[in-house]
Design a protein around this motif. Structure first.
Motif, PDB file in Angstrom:
ATOM      1  N   PHE B  10      67.624 -20.441  34.715  1.00 41.51           N
ATOM      2  CA  PHE B  10      68.778 -19.652  35.144  1.00 41.51           C
ATOM      3  C   PHE B  10      69.712 -20.512  35.989  1.00 41.51           C
ATOM      4  CE2 PHE B  10      70.525 -17.235  38.788  1.00 41.51           C
ATOM      5  CZ  PHE B  10      71.477 -16.495  38.112  1.00 41.51           C
ATOM      6  N   ALA B  11      69.140 -21.222  36.974  1.00 35.64           N
ATOM      7  CA  ALA B  11      69.961 -22.071  37.834  1.00 35.64           C
ATOM      8  C   ALA B  11      70.632 -23.181  37.014  1.00 35.64           C
ATOM      9  CB  ALA B  11      69.109 -22.665  38.944  1.00 35.64           C
ATOM     10  N   GLY B  12      69.886 -23.740  36.063  1.00 33.90           N
ATOM     11  CA  GLY B  12      70.436 -24.797  35.219  1.00 33.90           C
ATOM     12  C   GLY B  12      71.615 -24.298  34.397  1.00 33.90           C
ATOM     13  N   ARG B  89      81.303 -13.917  41.978  1.00 35.59           N
ATOM     14  CA  ARG B  89      81.060 -14.566  43.274  1.00 35.59           C
ATOM     15  C   ARG B  89      79.591 -14.598  43.669  1.00 35.59           C
ATOM     16  NH1 ARG B  89      86.101 -16.441  45.895  1.00 35.59           N
ATOM     17  NH2 ARG B  89      87.106 -16.583  43.884  1.00 35.59           N
ATOM     18  N   TRP B  90      78.774 -13.758  43.001  1.00 41.37           N
ATOM     19  CA  TRP B  90      77.352 -13.774  43.325  1.00 41.37           C
ATOM     20  C   TRP B  90      76.638 -14.953  42.688  1.00 41.37           C
ATOM     21  CZ3 TRP B  90      75.024  -8.134  42.879  1.00 41.37           C
ATOM     22  CH2 TRP B  90      75.767  -7.281  43.717  1.00 41.37           C
ATOM     23  N   LEU B  91      77.246 -15.557  41.682  1.00 36.51           N
ATOM     24  CA  LEU B  91      76.537 -16.551  40.880  1.00 36.51           C
ATOM     25  C   LEU B  91      76.055 -17.751  41.695  1.00 36.51           C
ATOM     26  CD1 LEU B  91      75.524 -17.272  38.069  1.00 36.51           C
ATOM     27  CD2 LEU B  91      77.677 -18.439  37.667  1.00 36.51           C
ATOM     28  N   PRO B  92      76.947 -18.408  42.535  1.00 40.89           N
ATOM     29  CA  PRO B  92      76.459 -19.578  43.261  1.00 40.89           C
ATOM     30  C   PRO B  92      75.286 -19.238  44.169  1.00 40.89           C
ATOM     31  CG  PRO B  92      78.843 -19.346  43.495  1.00 40.89           C
ATOM     32  CD  PRO B  92      78.364 -18.124  42.803  1.00 40.89           C
ATOM     33  N   GLY B  93      75.406 -18.137  44.923  1.00 36.80           N
ATOM     34  CA  GLY B  93      74.335 -17.751  45.844  1.00 36.80           C
ATOM     35  C   GLY B  93      73.027 -17.499  45.119  1.00 36.80           C
ATOM     36  N   LEU B  94      73.106 -16.737  44.035  1.00 33.33           N
ATOM     37  CA  LEU B  94      71.881 -16.393  43.298  1.00 33.33           C
ATOM     38  C   LEU B  94      71.235 -17.631  42.682  1.00 33.33           C
ATOM     39  CD1 LEU B  94      72.688 -13.017  41.522  1.00 33.33           C
ATOM     40  CD2 LEU B  94      70.927 -13.458  43.234  1.00 33.33           C
ATOM     41  N   SER B  95      72.081 -18.564  42.203  1.00 33.51           N
ATOM     42  CA  SER B  95      71.443 -19.732  41.579  1.00 33.51           C
ATOM     43  C   SER B  95      70.825 -20.639  42.632  1.00 33.51           C
ATOM     44  CB  SER B  95      72.404 -20.490  40.662  1.00 33.51           C
ATOM     45  OG  SER B  95      73.693 -20.474  41.179  1.00 33.51           O
ATOM     46  N   ALA B  97      69.575 -19.535  45.418  1.00 27.96           N
ATOM     47  CA  ALA B  97      68.357 -18.814  45.796  1.00 27.96           C
ATOM     48  C   ALA B  97      67.247 -19.054  44.791  1.00 27.96           C
ATOM     49  CB  ALA B  97      68.647 -17.327  45.912  1.00 27.96           C
ATOM     50  N   SER B  98      67.594 -19.080  43.491  1.00 23.91           N
ATOM     51  CA  SER B  98      66.503 -19.254  42.525  1.00 23.91           C
ATOM     52  C   SER B  98      65.988 -20.686  42.522  1.00 23.91           C
ATOM     53  CB  SER B  98      66.911 -18.794  41.125  1.00 23.91           C
ATOM     54  OG  SER B  98      68.029 -19.493  40.700  1.00 23.91           O
ATOM     55  N   VAL B  99      66.855 -21.669  42.822  1.00 20.39           N
ATOM     56  CA  VAL B  99      66.346 -23.043  42.944  1.00 20.39           C
ATOM     57  C   VAL B  99      65.402 -23.137  44.129  1.00 20.39           C
ATOM     58  CG1 VAL B  99      66.961 -25.430  43.448  1.00 20.39           C
ATOM     59  CG2 VAL B  99      68.339 -24.110  41.861  1.00 20.39           C
ATOM     60  N   VAL B 100      65.825 -22.559  45.286  1.00 20.11           N
ATOM     61  CA  VAL B 100      64.968 -22.597  46.471  1.00 20.11           C
ATOM     62  C   VAL B 100      63.656 -21.864  46.190  1.00 20.11           C
ATOM     63  CG1 VAL B 100      64.755 -21.841  48.865  1.00 20.11           C
ATOM     64  CG2 VAL B 100      66.907 -22.799  48.047  1.00 20.11           C
ATOM     65  N   GLY B 101      63.776 -20.675  45.563  1.00 17.18           N
ATOM     66  CA  GLY B 101      62.581 -19.899  45.224  1.00 17.18           C
ATOM     67  C   GLY B 101      61.635 -20.697  44.343  1.00 17.18           C
ATOM     68  N   ALA B 102      62.204 -21.355  43.327  1.00 14.28           N
ATOM     69  CA  ALA B 102      61.376 -22.142  42.418  1.00 14.28           C
ATOM     70  C   ALA B 102      60.690 -23.283  43.168  1.00 14.28           C
ATOM     71  CB  ALA B 102      62.224 -22.696  41.276  1.00 14.28           C
ATOM     72  N   ALA B 103      61.432 -23.928  44.081  1.00 17.46           N
ATOM     73  CA  ALA B 103      60.863 -25.059  44.821  1.00 17.46           C
ATOM     74  C   ALA B 103      59.704 -24.590  45.704  1.00 17.46           C
ATOM     75  CB  ALA B 103      61.952 -25.720  45.669  1.00 17.46           C
ATOM     76  N   VAL B 104      59.908 -23.470  46.424  1.00 19.11           N
ATOM     77  CA  VAL B 104      58.851 -22.946  47.290  1.00 19.11           C
ATOM     78  C   VAL B 104      57.617 -22.592  46.467  1.00 19.11           C
ATOM     79  CG1 VAL B 104      58.219 -21.035  48.808  1.00 19.11           C
ATOM     80  CG2 VAL B 104      60.471 -22.115  49.020  1.00 19.11           C
ATOM     81  N   TRP B 105      57.874 -21.921  45.351  1.00 12.42           N
ATOM     82  CA  TRP B 105      56.793 -21.506  44.460  1.00 12.42           C
ATOM     83  C   TRP B 105      55.986 -22.723  44.003  1.00 12.42           C
ATOM     84  CZ3 TRP B 105      57.735 -17.260  40.294  1.00 12.42           C
ATOM     85  CH2 TRP B 105      56.527 -16.940  39.670  1.00 12.42           C
ATOM     86  N   MET B 106      56.726 -23.777  43.597  1.00 12.32           N
ATOM     87  CA  MET B 106      56.040 -24.964  43.115  1.00 12.32           C
ATOM     88  C   MET B 106      55.173 -25.575  44.201  1.00 12.32           C
ATOM     89  SD  MET B 106      57.978 -27.441  40.535  1.00 12.32           S
ATOM     90  CE  MET B 106      59.655 -27.162  40.965  1.00 12.32           C
ATOM     91  N   LEU B 107      55.722 -25.609  45.425  1.00  4.54           N
ATOM     92  CA  LEU B 107      54.945 -26.169  46.526  1.00  4.54           C
ATOM     93  C   LEU B 107      53.676 -25.360  46.734  1.00  4.54           C
ATOM     94  CD1 LEU B 107      57.651 -27.167  49.147  1.00  4.54           C
ATOM     95  CD2 LEU B 107      56.147 -28.640  47.808  1.00  4.54           C
ATOM     96  N   LEU B 108      53.800 -24.020  46.629  1.00  6.43           N
ATOM     97  CA  LEU B 108      52.651 -23.161  46.871  1.00  6.43           C
ATOM     98  C   LEU B 108      51.634 -23.245  45.747  1.00  6.43           C
ATOM     99  CD1 LEU B 108      54.323 -19.936  48.299  1.00  6.43           C
ATOM    100  CD2 LEU B 108      52.985 -21.663  49.522  1.00  6.43           C
TER     101      LEU B 108
END
Lengths: 524, 111
Positions: B10-12, B89-95, B97-108
């Motif tokens: 999604f972020a990509g 206008r929501w698109l940059p924030g949401l993407s 957020a999903s990159v950060v979410g994905a990164a946290v998830w991967m770390l966990l």
């Protein structure tokens, strides 16, 4: 032949898409629903309860079948998993008759469940490739539709080539032709790999039927060998003395030790040659770790001694392996919840792709007829078939769900009656646009669909305790069904409302109505 | 794991959309537009999509991984399109957020 390559491709795209568009739409809608076949069955047979692990269910089903089919030589048992609730069993009668008996068994007791008769999600699955037509014509028609889809996809990529500079663009506020073209492009391009996969694998599944010569390559497949063996056994059991089978308990313990008790574990049991010295019990594991339907994990036991037979994972020929992989990809039995929802979403995109394509054909030609002040027969026919398919099919499916809740639960011919309700309602949707104007018929059918889906929770709550129970238990699959129905209702309602507004604008702006040319160069 | 692939895809897709002029104008404030060059959006998008591909193939093998991957960007792309249509206008924030979410998830999950 048309002037340029692209124009001829556009021509081919238009006509292949139109000719079987309605059939394809019905195939796509039912196929998309089939991704949630188990959940639909669960909603349509709410009496079934969950319980125990698949291995417990296997033990109780075995006990139940010993009581129910003691003389039978062949048993097939399919066990519940985290999506399917019930155990289903098929067995050949003791006298070796050809007609198999079947029963739905309770996973805890092994007794036959008294649930309402219904085809459940199986209806959508069957309709998806048989189209409720007599065998084999449904399968042939579905195959032709898949072939046409493949052609429409390839020609569509060429015809709609300028979409690349308008990727991610959808402008609902623009004139109908433009906004429909936007959505046609978006849904077409984004899920293109999915469409290619689904139409190509569809052809491969029945290729033996479409091109019987291929069977010579596939005839060595293990399933075929097993089938012939079983036939011989059934005949033998009839004239020899009955051999007492070994207890199933130790076999199940061995299965549990190898595959565990949690989800990708035992899914199917096949008993052949029961009562003969050749009795074999085959345990098959649930598909989740691999795609192919032929590469299954199996454990085979000697049914008389109870000994584990050596693994004979017969390696299939390359053709069989590819066939199995494509078949498996199409059925997507391996998909977990996230992938399943993604596939469902892409299925819906496919429905939207076909629907927008069909509607654009009529919008494109409307100004021509308006200018000439006459109504073409073909135009009228396509408009009406569009309504009956795109708006009418959802109404008929909603009627099927209503029938499931409203027909008497004990009815003998209940499952056939449900299908009859579906067909009758669909026929009414086909007649309705003949007596109403096109714009009215669109709106009325879309509203009918929105109302029928929207009121489904009320019907459910009024006709039984199941919705309340599901709410109390927090049953995700049951409530997910209702959520999806409400979403469908909202989508149909929004479409009906938008159409109404468009109609108003169109009637007010009548004198200014000029032929809308396809912008962006993609002609339809 | 398919959800993680989905977030990254999604972020990509969002990044690839934000390299196109009309979508940049709709989704990004003017000063952000100057800061995020089209080249960086292209590179970011391709990196995220190939990352999603690597994850999917690692988790599911080649054939099923490919299916999970293209499903992810198909559905992710639809989400991007609908956001650009109704809530650009929501698109940059949401993407982000999903990159950060994905990164946290991967770390966990992957640590």
């Amino acid at each position: 032949m048309k002037k340029t390559f692209r124009l001829s491709m556009t021509w081919l795209h238009t006509w292949t898409g139109l000719l079987l568009g309605w059939v394809l739409f019905a195939i796509f809608v039912t196929g998309t629903a089939t991704y949630f076949k188990a959940e639909i069955t669960r909603w349509m047979q709410p009496e079934l309860r969950r319980g125990g692990t698949p291995l417990d269910a296997a033990a109780s089903a075995w006990k139940g079948l010993e009581a129910r089919a003691p003389q039978s030589t062949r048993w097939f048992i399919t066990l519940p998993d985290d999506r399917v609730t019930a155990t289903t069993a098929f067995w050949q009668p003791g006298d070796g008759g050809k007609r198999f008996s079947n029963a739905t068994l309770d996973p805890l007791t092994g007794d036959e469940v008294k649930a309402r008769e219904t085809r459940g999600g199986e209806f959508f699955y069957r309709f998806h490739f048989q189209l409720q037509l007599p065998h084999p014509w449904g399968r042939y028609l579905a195959g032709v539709a898949a072939m046409f889809m493949l052609v429409a996809l390839i020609t569509g990529v060429i015809a709609h080539r300028p979409f690349f500079k308008e990727f991610f663009t959808f402008r609902p506020e623009r004139p109908p032709l433009r906004s429909f073209l936007d959505f046609h492009n978006v849904s077409g391009v984004l899920a293109l790999p999915f469409y290619f996969l689904i139409s190509y694998s569809a052809l491969v599944i029945f290729m033996a039927m479409y091109m019987p010569w291929a069977r010579q390559v596939l005839s060595d497949s293990p399933a075929n060998v097993a089938r012939n063996e079983a036939k011989a056994n059934a005949a033998k059991a009839a004239d020899k003395n009955w051999v007492t089978p070994a207890p199933v308990g130790p076999m199940l313990d061995e299965v549990a030790r190898r595959w565990g008790l949690e989800h990708p574990t035992l899914k199917r049991i096949e008993v052949t040659g029961r009562g003969t010295e050749n009795m074999t019990v085959t345990f098959t594991r649930a598909e989740s770790s691999h795609i192919s339907i032929t590469a299954r994990e199996q454990l085979r036991f000697d049914g008389v001694s109870g000994a584990l037979l050596s693994d004979e994972n017969a390696t299939a020929g390359a053709a069989t392996a590819v066939h199995g992989a494509l078949y498996g990809l199409h059925l997507a039995r391996f998909a977990g919840p996230v992938l399943r929802w993604m596939l469902f979403a892409m299925g819906l995109m496919g429905c939207a792709l076909i629907a927008t394509g069909l509607v654009m054909w009529t919008i494109k030609r409307r100004p021509k007829y308006a200018k000439a002040g006459r109504r073409g027969f073909g135009q009228g026919l396509v408009e009406r078939l569009n309504i009956a398919t795109i708006a009418g099919l959802p109404v008929a499916i909603a009627a099927l769900f209503w029938a499931n809740r409203l027909l008497p639960v004990e009815g003998e011919t209940r499952s056939d009656d449900e299908v009859r309700v579906f067909l009758v309602v669909w026929a009414v949707m086909l007649v309705h646009p003949l007596v109403r104007s096109v714009a009215r018929a669109w709106r009325e059918q879309l509203w009918a669909g929105a109302l029928l889906y929207g009121a489904l929770p009320i019907v459910d709550a009024a006709s039984g305790p199941f919705l309340g129970e599901a709410l109390r238990r927090g049953d995700a699959s049951y409530l997910g069904f209702h959520a999806t129905m409400l979403f469908t209702s909202a989508a149909l309602g929004v479409a009906a409302k938008k159409l109404g507004r468009r109609m108003q604008i169109a009637t007010h702006a009548q004198p200014r109505m000029t032929p809308v040319s396809a912008e962006g160069g993609a002609s339809v | 794991m398919s959800a993680l692939t989905g977030l990254m895809a999604f972020a990509g897709m969002a990044a690839l959309a934000l390299r196109m002029a009309p979508h940049r104008r709709a989704a990004l404030e003017p000063h952000v537009q100057r800061r995020c060059s089209r080249l960086s959006m292209t590179i970011g998008g391709l990196v995220l999509l190939s990352g999603a591909f690597a994850l999917a193939v690692r988790a599911y093998g080649w054939s099923m991984g490919a299916l999970v991957w293209f499903s992810s960007w198909s559905v992710g792309g639809l989400a991007v399109t609908l956001l650009l249509t109704y809530r650009p206008r929501w698109l940059p924030g949401l993407s982000i957020a999903s990159v950060v979410g994905a990164a946290v998830w991967m770390l966990l999950v992957l640590s």
